[in-house]
Design a protein around this motif. Structure first.
Motif, short mmCIF file in Angstrom:
data_model
loop_
_atom_site.label_atom_id
_atom_site.label_comp_id
_atom_site.label_asym_id
_atom_site.label_seq_id
_atom_site.Cartn_x
_atom_site.Cartn_y
_atom_site.Cartn_z
N ARG A 197 45.44 32.93 52.63
CA ARG A 197 45.79 31.50 52.47
C ARG A 197 46.21 31.26 51.03
N THR A 198 47.48 30.94 50.84
CA THR A 198 47.94 30.73 49.47
C THR A 198 49.23 29.93 49.45
N GLU A 199 49.81 29.77 48.27
CA GLU A 199 51.14 29.16 48.12
C GLU A 199 51.82 29.87 46.95
N PRO A 200 53.15 29.77 46.85
CA PRO A 200 53.87 30.60 45.87
C PRO A 200 53.37 30.44 44.44
N GLY A 201 52.87 29.28 44.09
CA GLY A 201 52.40 29.04 42.73
C GLY A 201 51.14 29.82 42.37
N ARG A 202 50.47 30.36 43.37
CA ARG A 202 49.24 31.15 43.12
C ARG A 202 49.50 32.65 43.15
N ASP A 220 42.75 47.45 26.32
CA ASP A 220 42.16 48.17 25.19
C ASP A 220 40.65 48.06 25.22
N ARG A 221 40.02 49.18 24.85
CA ARG A 221 38.57 49.16 24.69
C ARG A 221 38.21 48.05 23.71
N GLY A 222 37.14 47.37 24.00
CA GLY A 222 36.75 46.28 23.10
C GLY A 222 37.28 44.93 23.58
N GLY A 223 37.93 44.95 24.74
CA GLY A 223 38.36 43.68 25.33
C GLY A 223 39.62 43.14 24.66
N GLY A 224 39.85 41.86 24.83
CA GLY A 224 41.06 41.27 24.29
C GLY A 224 42.16 41.34 25.33
N GLY A 225 42.76 40.22 25.63
CA GLY A 225 43.88 40.22 26.56
C GLY A 225 43.46 40.12 28.01
N GLY A 226 42.23 40.48 28.33
CA GLY A 226 41.80 40.47 29.73
C GLY A 226 41.41 39.08 30.19
N VAL A 227 41.48 38.89 31.50
CA VAL A 227 41.12 37.60 32.09
C VAL A 227 39.65 37.62 32.51
N LEU A 228 39.17 38.80 32.96
CA LEU A 228 37.80 38.94 33.43
C LEU A 228 37.02 39.86 32.49
N ARG A 229 35.74 39.79 32.56
CA ARG A 229 34.87 40.66 31.76
C ARG A 229 34.02 41.54 32.68
N TYR A 359 42.61 31.05 37.67
CA TYR A 359 43.02 32.25 36.93
C TYR A 359 44.53 32.32 36.67
N VAL A 360 45.30 31.44 37.31
CA VAL A 360 46.76 31.61 37.27
C VAL A 360 47.28 31.61 35.83
N ASP A 361 46.90 30.63 35.05
CA ASP A 361 47.45 30.52 33.69
C ASP A 361 47.06 31.72 32.83
N ASP A 362 45.81 32.15 32.97
CA ASP A 362 45.36 33.29 32.14
C ASP A 362 46.09 34.58 32.52
N VAL A 363 46.31 34.76 33.81
CA VAL A 363 47.03 35.98 34.23
C VAL A 363 48.48 35.92 33.72
N LEU A 364 49.08 34.75 33.81
CA LEU A 364 50.46 34.61 33.31
C LEU A 364 50.50 34.86 31.79
N ALA A 365 49.48 34.36 31.09
CA ALA A 365 49.43 34.59 29.64
C ALA A 365 49.30 36.09 29.36
N ALA A 366 48.50 36.78 30.19
CA ALA A 366 48.33 38.23 29.99
C ALA A 366 49.65 38.96 30.24
N LYS A 367 50.47 38.40 31.09
CA LYS A 367 51.75 39.07 31.37
C LYS A 367 52.75 38.91 30.24
N GLY A 368 52.60 37.83 29.48
CA GLY A 368 53.55 37.61 28.37
C GLY A 368 54.67 36.68 28.78
N GLU A 369 55.62 36.50 27.87
CA GLU A 369 56.63 35.47 28.10
C GLU A 369 57.70 35.86 29.10
#
Ligand SMILES: Cc1ncc(COP(=O)(O)O)c(C=O)c1O
Length: 511
Positions: A197-202, A220-229, A359-369
């Motif tokens: 169950r979803t829509e294209p924006g997700r 990278d080890r030490g985190g940074g850039g990830g959405v989850l821990r 999570y959508v915005d964070d994943v998009l941020a992780a992907k870059g511009e």
């Protein structure tokens, strides 16, 4: 008992001369007088007979009982010596056709200078390392669909249409979410085929499951850039590559025990995320029990946790009713991840993440511009491939083909190795063969010597998984999709030849 002419003519058709005398300088415990010594002496004599060419490839050896009687040794001594040589690749054993000299074992030509000395050194193994070849003769590793079945013409047609219809802006930098055409096509397809169950924006397009893990947990080890821990709970058996990837990102993985109902999600503790393969546990094969599907959603709701659903081969189901995505139970608690790696090819490098809104915005941020991984033209081709119905047609065709391969595997085992239990065959592109305790390594080794690429189950076990918590001990994972169609029969025959022999049956029966 120095030399013996074995006269098991009813099986081997000729006398067999075996020299069981002790080699010079090998006195002490385990000498020929000892039970282990007799086995070792017999194994050595058989190796020598094969190596020297006296026992030609394909020759059938006498049954345990008659050889034991002829040599005056215990039947188990013969059985153990045969098993040792099967493991080393000198012999093959198949239910119904007995133990035979393996095809292609190296032999020493007559009158080779110094042959007596080189023979002694060669007694242990055909060679120290397996012969170098361009690749295995029979590739039964899991992980790859039949590469010869890639739908070249249909893909080309989709690519051509996509290219013809693409607006000019397609040739600029790509949207990191992925092309909307593909996200729309996936929204409809995943709802229809997988109960998502979803829509294209997700939906966020990525280059496959491994890429999704990198986006979610950082690189990278030490985190940074990830959405989850971390720590991240994972199934006790899984793909080592994924564990390594997570480890490299500094994420600790905690194994969840498995039983016949799938992962023991009741053992989830302080973790905030869990990675599961609910449709077809990888690699052991069963679906996650409906009660556990509900339980893991309850856990996520109660603990603010998230379920990562790896739907790596969800389209390939055979015997049982379709198992829909856990995501359908609660789209806000599950990240559903899929790719075309099993359905089309891992070379295409296209996958998708269906995300809870938060999570959508964070994943998009992780992907870059800009889109940096998934080719926009391939995305448009896949969109066309799905919308035109070519994807459904291809999946249906491949389902038929893999089902028939699965059936042939099961039938071959029933005939030639009925003592080997085959599990996890209701879905997917691989099966697990359960082996007698202590035989996994020798089976994989024997397979290597026979040019068969095969993975032992231990390869997939989490290093922290407690032995006692696992339902499966010794086994091999057989990927039945990988060989091209014309080579599959030979691959099955070769596989049956390296499986450990079962118990000897009945008087005068086959081993
Ligand atoms: C357990 C598992 N998950 C996911 C995948 C897909 O990986 P990827 O999409 O990175 O090719 C595979 C292999 O095809 C797999 O075996």
């Amino acid at each position: 008992m120095a030399k013996s002419w074995v006269n098991s003519a009813e099986r081997i058709g000729a006398d067999l001369h075996l020299d069981l005398s002790e080699p010079p300088g090998s006195s002490g415990p385990g000498g020929p007088g000892e039970p282990g010594g007799r086995r070792a002496a017999l194994a050595r004599a058989l190796r020598e007979a094969v190596r020297s060419g006296r026992l030609a490839p394909g020759t059938r050896l006498p049954p345990y009982r008659s050889l034991a009687a002829d040599l005056g040794v215990a039947r188990n001594t013969v059985a153990d010596a045969y098993a040792e040589l099967v493991a080393e690749g000198w012999l093959t054993a198949r239910q119904g056709s007995g133990t035979r000299v393996a095809m292609g074992v190296p032999t020493i030509p007559l009158k080779q200078p110094g042959s007596a000395r080189s023979l002694r050194g060669a007694e242990r193994m055909p060679r120290k390392t397996p012969p170098r070849t361009r690749g295995p003769r029979h590739d039964l590793r899991q992980g790859t669909p039949d590469a010869s079945a890639f739908p070249r013409a249909a893909w080309l047609a989709s690519y051509r249409r996509a290219l013809q219809q693409a607006p000019n802006e397609v040739f600029g930098p790509g949207d990191p979410a992925g092309r909307v055409e593909l996200r729309e096509a996936l929204t409809e397809y995943l709802a229809r085929a997988r109960g998502v169950r979803t829509e294209p924006g997700r939906i966020v397009i990525c280059s496959g499951f491994a890429h999704a893990l990198r986006l979610l947990f950082g690189q990278d080890r030490g985190g940074g850039g990830g959405v989850l821990r971390g720590p991240l709970a994972v199934e006790a058996y899984g793909l080592g590559f994924h564990r390594e990837l997570l480890g490299a990102a500094g994420v600790r993985t905690v194994p969840l025990p498995l039983d016949e109902d799938g992962a023991r999600v009741d053992r989830l503790a302080r973790e905030r995320a869990v990675l599961l393969t609910p449709a077809h546990q990888f690699p052991t094969g069963g679906p996650l029990h409906p009660e556990r599907r509900a339980a893991v959603i309850d856990w996520a709701r109660a603990r603010g946790g998230v379920v990562l659903e790896d739907d790596y081969d969800g389209e390939f189901r055979y015997d049982r009713r379709p198992v829909g995505a856990v995501q359908g139970l609660d789209p806000e608690r599950v990240i559903f991840i899929g790719s075309v790696s099993k359905s089309l090819s891992p070379a295409v490098r296209l996958g998708w993440m269906v995300l809870p809104e938060r999570y959508v915005d964070d994943v998009l941020a992780a992907k870059g511009e800009r889109e940096a991984w998934a080719s926009v033209l391939d995305q448009l081709s896949l969109a066309d491939f799905i919308v035109s119905g070519a994807y459904d047609r291809h999946v249906r065709r491949m389902r038929q083909r893999y089902r028939s391969r699965r059936d042939r595997l099961v039938a071959a085992l029933a005939t030639h190795a009925p003592h080997v239990e085959v599990t996890g065959v209701a879905a997917g592109l691989h099966a697990v063969l359960r082996l007698p305790p202590g035989t996994e390594r020798s089976t994989v080794k024997a397979a290597t010597w026979q040019g068969i690429a095969l993975d032992g189950l231990a390869e997939f076990r989490h290093p922290d998984a407690m032995e006692t918590a696992m339902p499966v001990r010794d086994g091999v994972v057989v990927g039945y999709a990988t060989p091209p169609e014309h080579a599959y029969g030979a691959a099955l025959e070769a596989l049956c030849g390296v499986l450990p022999p079962g118990e000897e049956r009945g008087p005068g029966g086959d081993e």
